[in-house]
Design a protein around this motif. Structure first.
Motif, mmCIF file in Angstrom:
data_model
loop_
_atom_site.group_PDB
_atom_site.id
_atom_site.type_symbol
_atom_site.label_atom_id
_atom_site.label_comp_id
_atom_site.label_asym_id
_atom_site.label_seq_id
_atom_site.Cartn_x
_atom_site.Cartn_y
_atom_site.Cartn_z
ATOM 1 N N PRO A 17 0.344 -0.846 0.031
ATOM 2 C CA PRO A 17 0.039 0.229 0.545
ATOM 3 C C PRO A 17 0.738 1.006 0.056
ATOM 4 O O PRO A 17 0.513 2.131 -0.502
ATOM 5 C CB PRO A 17 -0.902 0.123 1.326
ATOM 6 C CG PRO A 17 -1.174 -1.154 1.771
ATOM 7 C CD PRO A 17 0.759 -2.110 0.587
ATOM 8 N N GLU A 18 2.236 1.842 0.695
ATOM 9 C CA GLU A 18 2.287 2.397 0.818
ATOM 10 C C GLU A 18 3.401 3.151 -0.759
ATOM 11 O O GLU A 18 3.730 3.935 -0.588
ATOM 12 C CB GLU A 18 3.787 2.547 2.469
ATOM 13 C CG GLU A 18 4.399 0.849 1.511
ATOM 14 C CD GLU A 18 4.054 0.314 3.038
ATOM 15 O OE1 GLU A 18 5.530 -1.006 3.046
ATOM 16 O OE2 GLU A 18 3.297 -0.661 2.619
ATOM 17 N N ASP A 19 3.982 2.124 -1.235
ATOM 18 C CA ASP A 19 4.097 1.898 -2.895
ATOM 19 C C ASP A 19 3.155 2.834 -3.971
ATOM 20 O O ASP A 19 3.488 3.598 -4.527
ATOM 21 C CB ASP A 19 4.874 0.422 -3.366
ATOM 22 C CG ASP A 19 6.053 0.251 -3.044
ATOM 23 O OD1 ASP A 19 7.034 0.928 -2.049
ATOM 24 O OD2 ASP A 19 5.943 -0.993 -2.334
ATOM 25 N N VAL A 20 1.552 2.266 -3.013
ATOM 26 C CA VAL A 20 0.988 2.896 -3.720
ATOM 27 C C VAL A 20 0.751 4.437 -4.119
ATOM 28 O O VAL A 20 0.303 5.026 -4.880
ATOM 29 C CB VAL A 20 -0.148 2.234 -4.678
ATOM 30 C CG1 VAL A 20 -2.053 2.666 -4.698
ATOM 31 C CG2 VAL A 20 -0.115 0.442 -4.969
ATOM 32 N N ASP A 21 0.709 4.303 -2.561
ATOM 33 C CA ASP A 21 0.471 6.143 -2.291
ATOM 34 C C ASP A 21 1.379 6.828 -2.553
ATOM 35 O O ASP A 21 1.295 8.348 -2.382
ATOM 36 C CB ASP A 21 0.004 5.505 -0.761
ATOM 37 C CG ASP A 21 -1.847 5.547 -0.437
ATOM 38 O OD1 ASP A 21 -2.332 5.787 -2.389
ATOM 39 O OD2 ASP A 21 -1.646 5.395 0.162
ATOM 40 N N LEU A 22 2.679 6.535 -2.687
ATOM 41 C CA LEU A 22 3.914 7.087 -3.300
ATOM 42 C C LEU A 22 3.896 8.198 -4.100
ATOM 43 O O LEU A 22 3.462 8.419 -5.238
ATOM 44 C CB LEU A 22 5.523 6.289 -3.241
ATOM 45 C CG LEU A 22 6.342 7.382 -3.101
ATOM 46 C CD1 LEU A 22 6.730 7.381 -2.306
ATOM 47 C CD2 LEU A 22 7.263 6.261 -4.056
ATOM 48 N N VAL A 23 3.982 9.226 -3.722
ATOM 49 C CA VAL A 23 4.035 10.726 -4.787
ATOM 50 C C VAL A 23 5.526 11.055 -5.398
ATOM 51 O O VAL A 23 6.030 10.987 -4.827
ATOM 52 C CB VAL A 23 3.657 11.814 -3.997
ATOM 53 C CG1 VAL A 23 3.322 13.001 -5.331
ATOM 54 C CG2 VAL A 23 1.776 11.673 -3.112
ATOM 55 N N PRO A 24 5.575 10.831 -7.215
ATOM 56 C CA PRO A 24 6.405 11.270 -7.726
ATOM 57 C C PRO A 24 7.867 12.479 -7.154
ATOM 58 O O PRO A 24 6.046 13.356 -6.830
ATOM 59 C CB PRO A 24 6.137 10.870 -8.805
ATOM 60 C CG PRO A 24 4.650 10.081 -9.052
ATOM 61 C CD PRO A 24 4.389 10.095 -8.135
ATOM 62 N N ALA A 25 8.495 12.107 -7.511
ATOM 63 C CA ALA A 25 8.888 13.015 -6.609
ATOM 64 C C ALA A 25 8.549 14.742 -7.963
ATOM 65 O O ALA A 25 8.644 15.732 -7.203
ATOM 66 C CB ALA A 25 10.576 13.381 -7.014
ATOM 67 N N ALA A 26 8.994 14.596 -8.835
ATOM 68 C CA ALA A 26 8.472 15.849 -10.164
ATOM 69 C C ALA A 26 7.549 16.115 -9.071
ATOM 70 O O ALA A 26 6.783 17.391 -9.684
ATOM 71 C CB ALA A 26 8.409 14.522 -11.483
ATOM 72 N N ASP A 27 5.690 15.585 -9.294
ATOM 73 C CA ASP A 27 4.809 15.690 -8.244
ATOM 74 C C ASP A 27 4.985 16.277 -7.526
ATOM 75 O O ASP A 27 3.981 17.666 -7.012
ATOM 76 C CB ASP A 27 3.736 14.335 -8.580
ATOM 77 C CG ASP A 27 3.163 13.784 -9.742
ATOM 78 O OD1 ASP A 27 3.632 14.481 -10.897
ATOM 79 O OD2 ASP A 27 2.882 12.890 -10.150
#
Length: 284
Positions: A17-27
């Motif tokens: 779940p934590e990988d799914v909610d990770l916001v990419p750095a560019a965002d």
């Protein structure tokens, strides 16, 4: 396509779940928070659904498209892959994979019809075709998606509660507003939807769940501080036993309903989603 879920690429790509909610750095650099990241995915899931209604494709095509859409953003940023273009392209790709092909020109036509004068949604056929190639690469060409629909029907029949089919099917549809399909096996999502449906519709499925050897270990403290619907579900006289995974999925579904309270037809209100979408570049 793989003969069963456990030997499929879908199974091998299940995420934490934590990988799914990770916001990419560019965002993150554009000020997009984890909550806004979720809102965009919910909003564009509705966009895919509304567009699919226009071009008249099966629910399975919609579900596959949304699964692609959500999987893409576990690997790519919304700043680089414009969700306004990725969404219809996922529908285009899913329609081919699910053998219900929709022509790109029809998607372009209906996008313009739906979004009117909003230039941020003005794409041409070549834009969809070019993005399709990018999406295939982003997905590592793994296009197999197993959905909860088939196990849902099989399990309902096995439990002898086929009268819950419509209600449970609607719950499964709503799970695509979340990232559950990227995290859990589809049959577990189906079980969670049956679990919720059976309790809310006052169907005693305790014995059936026990036959499945699913054990939930519910304690009274687990419902303290939760919304009223949790109390109904987890303290009902007919409350069934499930394993922790079904419990977690059920709670996530109920928490989603309680948190977002989204209009099932219109999605997220424009005044709530516009400031978030405006953080993204107009053309990526």
């Amino acid at each position: 396509m793989a003969a069963n879920f456990w030997t499929s690429s879908h199974c091998k790509q299940l995420l934490d779940p934590e990988d799914v909610d990770l916001v990419p750095a560019a965002d993150r650099e554009r000020g997009i928070t984890p909550e806004e990241f979720r809102l965009i995915k919910i909003h564009m899931s509705f966009h895919i659904w509304r567009l699919a209604q226009q071009v008249k494709v099966r629910q399975r095509v919609v579900a596959t498209a949304i699964a692609y859409f959500r999987r893409v953003y576990t690997r790519k940023s919304m700043s680089d892959y414009d969700p306004r273009l990725v969404a219809p392209t996922c529908l285009y790709l899913a329609s081919k994979v699910e053998e219900s092909t929709v022509q790109a020109r029809l998607l372009v036509f209906y996008i313009k019809k739906m979004c009117g004068s909003d230039d941020k949604y003005r794409f041409e056929i070549k834009d969809i075709l070019e993005m399709e190639m990018k999406l295939l690469e982003a997905l590592d060409y793994y296009l197999v998606v197993f959905h909860p629909y088939r196990p849902l029907l099989q399990l309902l029949q096995d439990a002898g509660i086929t009268d819950l089919t419509q209600f449970a099917w609607g719950l499964v549809n709503d799970t695509y507003k979340m990232d559950l399909i990227l995290i859990y096996p589809p049959y577990m999502i189906a079980l969670a939807c049956i679990y919720i449906a059976s309790v809310l519709k006052d169907k005693d499925t305790t014995a059936w769940f026990e036959e499945l050897r699913v054990d939930m270990n519910i304690v009274s403290s687990s419902i303290i501080g939760f919304p009223a619907i949790y109390s109904v579900l987890f303290s009902s006289p007919n409350s069934v036993t499930c394993n922790s995974q079904v419990k977690n999925i059920s709670m996530e579904i109920l928490d989603f309903y309680d948190t977002y309270k989204i209009d099932p037809q219109r999605g997220i209100p424009e005044d709530k989603i516009s400031p978030v979408m405006n953080k993204l570049p107009a053309k990526a």
